[in-house]
Design a protein around this motif. Structure first.
Motif, mmCIF file in Angstrom:
data_model
loop_
_atom_site.group_PDB
_atom_site.id
_atom_site.type_symbol
_atom_site.label_atom_id
_atom_site.label_comp_id
_atom_site.label_asym_id
_atom_site.label_seq_id
_atom_site.Cartn_x
_atom_site.Cartn_y
_atom_site.Cartn_z
ATOM 1 N N SER A 1 63.928 62.572 65.133
ATOM 2 C CA SER A 1 63.134 62.070 66.255
ATOM 3 C C SER A 1 61.730 62.652 66.161
ATOM 4 O O SER A 1 61.475 63.572 65.384
ATOM 5 C CB SER A 1 63.768 62.484 67.584
ATOM 6 O OG SER A 1 63.757 63.905 67.720
ATOM 7 N N LYS A 2 60.830 62.121 66.970
ATOM 8 C CA LYS A 2 59.458 62.627 66.956
ATOM 9 C C LYS A 2 59.395 64.075 67.432
ATOM 10 O O LYS A 2 58.558 64.852 66.972
ATOM 11 C CB LYS A 2 58.550 61.735 67.816
ATOM 12 C CG LYS A 2 58.245 60.392 67.178
ATOM 13 C CD LYS A 2 57.158 59.642 67.920
ATOM 14 C CE LYS A 2 56.772 58.369 67.176
ATOM 15 N NZ LYS A 2 55.681 57.627 67.862
ATOM 16 N N GLU A 3 60.267 64.432 68.355
ATOM 17 C CA GLU A 3 60.314 65.820 68.817
ATOM 18 C C GLU A 3 60.688 66.752 67.661
ATOM 19 O O GLU A 3 60.083 67.822 67.493
ATOM 20 C CB GLU A 3 61.318 65.970 69.956
ATOM 21 C CG GLU A 3 61.375 67.381 70.530
ATOM 22 C CD GLU A 3 62.342 67.505 71.683
ATOM 23 O OE1 GLU A 3 62.566 68.636 72.140
ATOM 24 O OE2 GLU A 3 62.872 66.462 72.128
ATOM 25 N N VAL B 1 60.176 66.075 64.526
ATOM 26 C CA VAL B 1 59.050 66.026 63.586
ATOM 27 C C VAL B 1 57.966 67.014 63.999
ATOM 28 O O VAL B 1 57.389 67.717 63.165
ATOM 29 C CB VAL B 1 58.486 64.593 63.497
ATOM 30 C CG1 VAL B 1 57.181 64.577 62.710
ATOM 31 C CG2 VAL B 1 59.500 63.663 62.838
ATOM 32 N N GLU B 2 57.669 67.075 65.284
ATOM 33 C CA GLU B 2 56.682 68.043 65.779
ATOM 34 C C GLU B 2 57.133 69.464 65.477
ATOM 35 O O GLU B 2 56.318 70.321 65.091
ATOM 36 C CB GLU B 2 56.478 67.857 67.283
ATOM 37 C CG GLU B 2 55.754 66.581 67.656
ATOM 38 C CD GLU B 2 55.611 66.401 69.152
ATOM 39 O OE1 GLU B 2 56.415 67.014 69.895
ATOM 40 O OE2 GLU B 2 54.715 65.674 69.586
ATOM 41 N N LYS C 1 61.817 53.126 59.876
ATOM 42 C CA LYS C 1 61.792 54.232 60.834
ATOM 43 C C LYS C 1 61.351 55.507 60.132
ATOM 44 O O LYS C 1 60.603 56.320 60.686
ATOM 45 C CB LYS C 1 63.188 54.416 61.441
ATOM 46 C CG LYS C 1 63.267 55.530 62.481
ATOM 47 C CD LYS C 1 62.387 55.258 63.687
ATOM 48 C CE LYS C 1 62.571 56.327 64.755
ATOM 49 N NZ LYS C 1 61.683 56.129 65.917
ATOM 50 N N GLU D 1 57.631 55.442 59.767
ATOM 51 C CA GLU D 1 56.993 55.766 61.046
ATOM 52 C C GLU D 1 56.985 57.280 61.289
ATOM 53 O O GLU D 1 55.960 57.850 61.684
ATOM 54 C CB GLU D 1 57.725 55.056 62.181
ATOM 55 C CG GLU D 1 57.193 55.378 63.568
ATOM 56 C CD GLU D 1 58.060 54.786 64.672
ATOM 57 O OE1 GLU D 1 57.984 55.294 65.812
ATOM 58 O OE2 GLU D 1 58.818 53.843 64.393
ATOM 59 N N LEU D 2 58.126 57.929 61.045
ATOM 60 C CA LEU D 2 58.208 59.367 61.280
ATOM 61 C C LEU D 2 57.378 60.150 60.268
ATOM 62 O O LEU D 2 56.787 61.185 60.608
ATOM 63 C CB LEU D 2 59.668 59.833 61.240
ATOM 64 C CG LEU D 2 60.555 59.371 62.393
ATOM 65 C CD1 LEU D 2 61.944 59.978 62.268
ATOM 66 C CD2 LEU D 2 59.942 59.737 63.750
ATOM 67 N N PHE E 1 53.875 59.928 61.397
ATOM 68 C CA PHE E 1 53.723 60.784 62.572
ATOM 69 C C PHE E 1 53.659 62.255 62.159
ATOM 70 O O PHE E 1 52.891 63.035 62.731
ATOM 71 C CB PHE E 1 54.881 60.553 63.541
ATOM 72 C CG PHE E 1 54.801 61.350 64.810
ATOM 73 C CD1 PHE E 1 53.844 61.068 65.763
ATOM 74 C CD2 PHE E 1 55.683 62.402 65.047
ATOM 75 C CE1 PHE E 1 53.757 61.816 66.936
ATOM 76 C CE2 PHE E 1 55.610 63.151 66.204
ATOM 77 C CZ PHE E 1 54.641 62.854 67.157
ATOM 78 N N PHE E 2 54.459 62.637 61.173
ATOM 79 C CA PHE E 2 54.426 64.006 60.643
ATOM 80 C C PHE E 2 53.043 64.322 60.072
ATOM 81 O O PHE E 2 52.466 65.382 60.365
ATOM 82 C CB PHE E 2 55.494 64.148 59.558
ATOM 83 C CG PHE E 2 55.529 65.496 58.884
ATOM 84 C CD1 PHE E 2 55.987 66.622 59.555
ATOM 85 C CD2 PHE E 2 55.123 65.638 57.562
ATOM 86 C CE1 PHE E 2 56.031 67.866 58.932
ATOM 87 C CE2 PHE E 2 55.165 66.866 56.932
ATOM 88 C CZ PHE E 2 55.619 67.984 57.611
ATOM 89 N N THR F 1 50.583 64.686 62.919
ATOM 90 C CA THR F 1 50.795 65.924 63.675
ATOM 91 C C THR F 1 50.204 67.122 62.935
ATOM 92 O O THR F 1 49.524 67.965 63.538
ATOM 93 C CB THR F 1 52.292 66.149 63.932
ATOM 94 O OG1 THR F 1 52.829 65.016 64.626
ATOM 95 C CG2 THR F 1 52.519 67.397 64.767
#
Length: 356
Positions: free
Chosen positions: A71-73, A75-76, A178, A181-182, A185-186, A189
């Protein structure tokens, strides 16, 4: 005991010099080539035949893969883990120089550059400018900053080896789009965290402390009244250099950028700030019909179902980084493309496998 489910797996190793194929069309170089794998050695200049020490370089090569539970959480969390891991050294193996994380190395180098600048090292600046004019720019390693990170998507890190190596199963991997996308996003971030840290190093921002607020001083701007036009759900989320995760219901921070939980007293204080801001925002909307219409349009746009992306759109590279490349060179490998890599590491790769 509870079984740990791996959402993200990273393999991290360090290098002095690396080359990576990007977009299957061009090669990006980072760091400085090692003169010998026996350890850091001095360079002999061709002009005066005198020994001259080059600035030590260090980079982190990061392979990353996502499972279906990512999830994005998560990934952060992976991005912060990467920047906080004490695995980097500018010294040689066993010389006692110790290890630091990338943020610490960036802070130390910025302080050294500022000190040299304050002392008026004009000769060094002139020498560097002259060096950059020589040779072929496409292969001029002297232009590379000493610190760098190379991110490489590697889906096969999520795999199960069975039958003594005769069978490899990839069924736990995330769906390709997906995963794309992640991965983007990584990359974003990491980029944002480094930009924020650069601002801290330049004195434009203050780092967060363990209770979720900035380090105290007599001019703490956190106590200033926020702009009433800011949507309440973004009041704390926009402070990316301070907070890492948030409660989706209350919109309050849960953990700091350092991974520590926000204290109960800090959350109570922020709840009061949030409630007061909601009232100010509602009052602002009542006096600014255009602002209210714009806010409604944004909500309506976000509520629309997302159009499926075409294969050509999906292959578009992420937006160029706005990170100052003289601070750190961040290279983002191309998702779904061939990853051609060459690297040198005279101080040892110091590999780590990280599971989140």
């Amino acid at each position: 005991p509870t079984h740990h489910v791996t959402s993200i797996r990273m393999v991290i190793q360090r290098y002095r010099f690396a080359r990576i194929l990007v977009e299957e069309s061009h090669v990006v170089r980072v760091g400085q080539p090692c003169s010998s794998l026996l350890g850091n050695e001095t360079n002999i200049t061709s002009d005066n035949n005198k020994e001259e020490e080059k600035e030590a370089t260090l980079g982190l090569l990061v392979y990353i893969s996502f499972s279906a539970s990512a999830s994005k959480e998560k990934v952060e969390q992976a991005a912060k883990t990467l920047l906080n891991m004490p695995v980097g050294t500018l010294g040689a193996w066993g010389d006692g120089s110790g290890v630091k994380n990338m943020l610490q190395l960036l802070t130390a180098r910025t302080a050294t550059l500022n000190k040299n600048k304050a002392e008026g090292s004009s000769q060094a600046v002139a020498a560097a400018a002259a060096a950059n004019k020589e040779g072929d720019p496409s292969d001029n390693h002297t232009n590379n900053p000493p610190l760098s990170i190379v991110l490489v998507p590697q889906a096969n890190l999520i795999a199960k080896i069975k039958k003594n190596g005769k069978s490899i199963q990839y069924r736990d991997q995330i769906a390709k789009e997906k995963g794309r996308e992640l991965y983007e996003f990584f990359c974003q971030t990491i980029d944002i965290l480094l930009q924020d840290h650069h601002a801290v190093c330049k004195g434009e921002k203050q780092p967060a402390n363990s209770n979720g607020s900035k380090k105290p001083n007599n001019n703490n701007n956190n106590n200033a009244t926020p702009d009433p036009s800011i949507p309440p759900d973004q009041l704390f989320r926009r402070r990316t250099s301070e907070f890492a995760t948030f409660d989706d219901t209350t919109n309050l921070p849960l953990t700091t950028i350092g991974g520590e939980p926000v204290t109960k007293s800090a959350r109570k204080r922020m709840q009061k700030q949030y409630d007061a801001h909601v009232k100010r925002h509602e009052k602002w909307l009542s006096k600014n019909p255009r602002g209210a219409n714009k806010a409604a349009a944004v909500v309506a746009e976000e509520a629309k179902p997302q159009e499926p992306t075409t294969s050509d759109e999906a292959k578009k590279p992420p937006e160029p980084s706005s990170l100052d490349s003289s601070f750190l060179q961040l290279v983002k490998g191309t998702f779904g493309a061939r990853q051609g890599i060459e690297m040198q590491s005279d101080m040892g790769p110091f590999c780590h496998v990280v599971e989140i």
